[in-house]
Design a protein around this motif. Structure first.
Motif, PDB file in Angstrom:
ATOM      1  N   GLY A   1      42.236  57.678  24.253  1.00 21.59           N
ATOM      2  CA  GLY A   1      42.470  58.401  25.505  1.00 21.59           C
ATOM      3  C   GLY A   1      41.408  58.126  26.547  1.00 21.59           C
ATOM      4  N   VAL A   2      40.148  58.158  26.137  1.00 25.31           N
ATOM      5  CA  VAL A   2      39.044  57.886  27.067  1.00 25.31           C
ATOM      6  C   VAL A   2      39.137  56.447  27.573  1.00 25.31           C
ATOM      7  CG1 VAL A   2      36.533  57.664  27.296  1.00 25.31           C
ATOM      8  CG2 VAL A   2      37.513  59.620  26.063  1.00 25.31           C
TER       9      VAL A   2
ATOM     10  N   GLN B   1      37.236  64.715  29.449  1.00 20.44           N
ATOM     11  CA  GLN B   1      37.793  65.920  30.037  1.00 20.44           C
ATOM     12  C   GLN B   1      37.405  67.115  29.175  1.00 20.44           C
ATOM     13  OE1 GLN B   1      41.864  64.700  30.149  1.00 20.44           O
ATOM     14  NE2 GLN B   1      41.620  63.703  32.123  1.00 20.44           N
TER      15      GLN B   1
ATOM     16  N   HIS C   1      34.836  60.198  32.267  1.00 21.75           N
ATOM     17  CA  HIS C   1      36.196  60.154  31.725  1.00 21.75           C
ATOM     18  C   HIS C   1      36.402  61.098  30.543  1.00 21.75           C
ATOM     19  CE1 HIS C   1      36.016  56.533  34.187  1.00 21.75           C
ATOM     20  NE2 HIS C   1      37.304  56.768  34.379  1.00 21.75           N
TER      21      HIS C   1
ATOM     22  N   LEU D   1      41.522  51.306  33.336  1.00 21.00           N
ATOM     23  CA  LEU D   1      42.123  51.248  34.669  1.00 21.00           C
ATOM     24  C   LEU D   1      41.117  50.832  35.740  1.00 21.00           C
ATOM     25  CD1 LEU D   1      44.305  54.499  34.504  1.00 21.00           C
ATOM     26  CD2 LEU D   1      45.027  52.122  34.102  1.00 21.00           C
TER      27      LEU D   1
ATOM     28  N   GLN E   1      41.727  55.501  30.173  1.00 25.35           N
ATOM     29  CA  GLN E   1      41.347  55.790  31.563  1.00 25.35           C
ATOM     30  C   GLN E   1      40.335  54.768  32.090  1.00 25.35           C
ATOM     31  OE1 GLN E   1      42.807  58.229  33.516  1.00 25.35           O
ATOM     32  NE2 GLN E   1      44.143  58.179  31.729  1.00 25.35           N
TER      33      GLN E   1
END
Length: 174
Positions: A134-135, A79, A77, A141, A138
């Motif tokens: 942010g990490v 990017q 996760h 989910l 993700q």
């Protein structure tokens, strides 16, 4: 005390201590579970050493036992970044949060994420809270599927319960 000052509870302090142990263990290349155990023992013998919360030990042990999987999930996760390039404190914070998301069924996902962001604000760089959020945004989910799969695996791994226990059914106590 300002109105924006939050009062942190025992779990927050336990997580912060877990970050400290994971960070120190990585820096010293020692086992984090052994480190937590050593500090727990020290705290019982020396009142200048802060007691170690049972939740701190649970978190450190959980992270240590699942480290490879946690690191794979985190790395998947990130990017345009690698796990190795992250500040060590951010790695520790993310490992704790992902462990909680996957394994701490008594911790709501929003709490795991909020706590990680708060720890990043307290302990890391100015960019870290948004990055951690942010990490984890993700990872959160996929967390329900991971929890469900773990529960199904645990259920299928349990031996079948016998229909009745002849000792207890006869009323004889050992």
């Amino acid at each position: 005390m300002s109105s924006s000052h939050k009062k942190f509870g025992a779990r927050h302090k336990a997580r912060k201590r877990a970050v400290d142990f994971l960070f120190e263990a990585e820096a010293r290349d020692v086992d984090p579970v052994a480190l937590a155990s050593e500090r727990t023992t020290m705290a019982t013998r020396d009142e200048t050493v802060a007691p170690v919360s049972p939740y701190t030990v649970t978190v450190v042990t959980g992270v240590a036992e699942n480290l490879d999987r946690l690191d794979r999930v985190i790395a998947d996760h990130l990017q345009d970044w690698t796990l190795e390039r992250l500040p060590a404190v951010d790695r520790a914070i993310l490992r704790i949060a992902v462990w909680e998301l996957f394994h701490a069924t008594d911790v709501p996902p929003v709490v795991a994420v909020d706590e990680a962001v708060e720890l990043a604000k307290e302990l890391s760089t100015d960019d870290s809270p948004a990055f951690v959020n942010g990490v984890l945004g993700q990872v959160v989910l996929v967390a329900p599927q991971v929890r469900a799969a773990a529960a199904a695996t645990a259920q299928s791994a349990r031996p079948a319960e016998p229909e009745s226990d002849p000792v207890s059914a006869s009323g004889d106590e050992a």
